[in-house]
Design a protein around this motif. Structure first.
Motif, PDB file in Angstrom:
ATOM      1  N   ARG A   1       0.817  -1.217   0.000  1.00  0.00           N
ATOM      2  CA  ARG A   1       0.000   0.000   0.000  1.00  0.00           C
ATOM      3  C   ARG A   1       0.853   1.272   0.000  1.00  0.00           C
ATOM      4  N   TYR A   2       2.084   1.167   0.460  1.00  0.00           N
ATOM      5  CA  TYR A   2       2.968   2.324   0.546  1.00  0.00           C
ATOM      6  C   TYR A   2       4.407   1.842   0.653  1.00  0.00           C
ATOM      7  N   ARG A   3       5.329   2.733   0.274  1.00  0.00           N
ATOM      8  CA  ARG A   3       6.747   2.527   0.521  1.00  0.00           C
ATOM      9  C   ARG A   3       7.093   3.249   1.815  1.00  0.00           C
ATOM     10  N   LEU A   4       7.644   2.534   2.779  1.00  0.00           N
ATOM     11  CA  LEU A   4       7.955   3.100   4.089  1.00  0.00           C
ATOM     12  C   LEU A   4       9.463   3.278   4.198  1.00  0.00           C
ATOM     13  N   SER A   5       9.913   4.519   4.134  1.00  0.00           N
ATOM     14  CA  SER A   5      11.348   4.803   4.113  1.00  0.00           C
ATOM     15  C   SER A   5      11.953   4.877   5.503  1.00  0.00           C
TER      16      SER A   5
END
Length: 263
Positions: free
Chosen positions: A159-163
């Motif tokens: 759902r998202y890229r978590l940096s």
């Protein structure tokens, strides 16, 4: 973004995206999606513009990365919060007066502050108080901190890229960019809704407010700013004197990146 401000007390915002305005994030998003097997042409665009939830303006931009902060309901003393809000309201009043004067005097008039400056300073002061670990600090409890950390990471990559992310004693920071068809608002709401319900079960506090309703989100506009936000998140436990090095704080991306990977 072309922005129009209306009103003083209500701080209402509206914006429209210029159709010909270049978006430096589109190529980055297309590249990162292709590396995960997603074809950008098949994805729906994310919503762009400015909206409000309560008082704060929230800027959204297709393909953007964001710095997000959300905090526990009792994380700031009421008198401190009211004082900071009053200081911000006074600065906003001066800003609107300067903008009115600039419009009347023409191009020679200067405005000494911007809405972004005021919001940045306001949230910098909030961060300073949050790092004092006011309130019950439920996130100090191992089982609750672990619950929140796992929730942040659960849909990372889908759902998202978590940096970068960190779970502090009374607040959470994250740097991320939403995947197509997933908005930042929905992602943060999902985090808060699930963790609030499960944490209150652990605390035998069913039905009580766990998180402050409104989160702070900031659209990251450059690679330099992105690096600065990631460093801030990693170093927040050190700055708050919770540990000597970022990787020593168990509930953070800095710590998990140092953990040995399964063979």
């Amino acid at each position: 973004i072309k922005t129009r401000l209306r009103g003083r007390a209500g701080c209402r915002y509206s914006a429209s995206m210029l159709s010909g305005e270049p978006n430096p994030r589109v190529e980055r998003v297309g590249y990162e999606l292709r590396t995960t097997g997603v074809k950008p042409a098949e994805a729906n665009p994310l919503r762009s513009g400015i909206h409000t939830r309560g008082y704060l303006p929230h800027v959204k931009r297709e393909g953007a990365r964001y710095f997000v902060t959300f905090r526990l309901a009792d994380s700031l003393p009421k008198d401190v919060l009211l004082k900071l809000q009053a200081e911000r309201a006074e600065r906003l009043t001066r800003l609107y007066a300067q903008q009115d004067a600039a419009r009347q005097l023409g191009a020679d008039a200067t405005v000494t502050a911007t809405l972004q400056d005021i919001e940045r300073d306001y949230h910098h002061k909030l961060e300073q108080y949050l790092d004092r670990s006011c309130g019950e600090c439920w996130l100090r409890r191992t089982e609750i901190a672990e619950l929140v950390a796992n929730a942040l990471c659960f849909f990372a990559g889908t759902r998202y890229r978590l940096s970068a992310w960190v779970v502090m004693p009374n607040h959470v920071h994250a740097v991320l960019w939403p995947m197509p068809n997933h908005t930042l608002s929905k992602i943060v709401q999902s985090w808060k809704r699930f963790t609030s319900r499960e944490a209150n079960k652990l605390l035998s506090r069913a039905g009580q407010e766990f998180w402050q309703p409104e989160a702070f989100d900031h659209w990251i506009r450059s690679d330099e700013e992105y690096g600065r936000c990631c460093r801030y998140v990693a170093n927040n436990p050190v700055k708050a004197r919770l540990c000597p090095a970022p990787e020593d704080w168990r509930w953070s991306s800095a710590s998990r990146e140092r953990q040995p990977q399964p063979e």
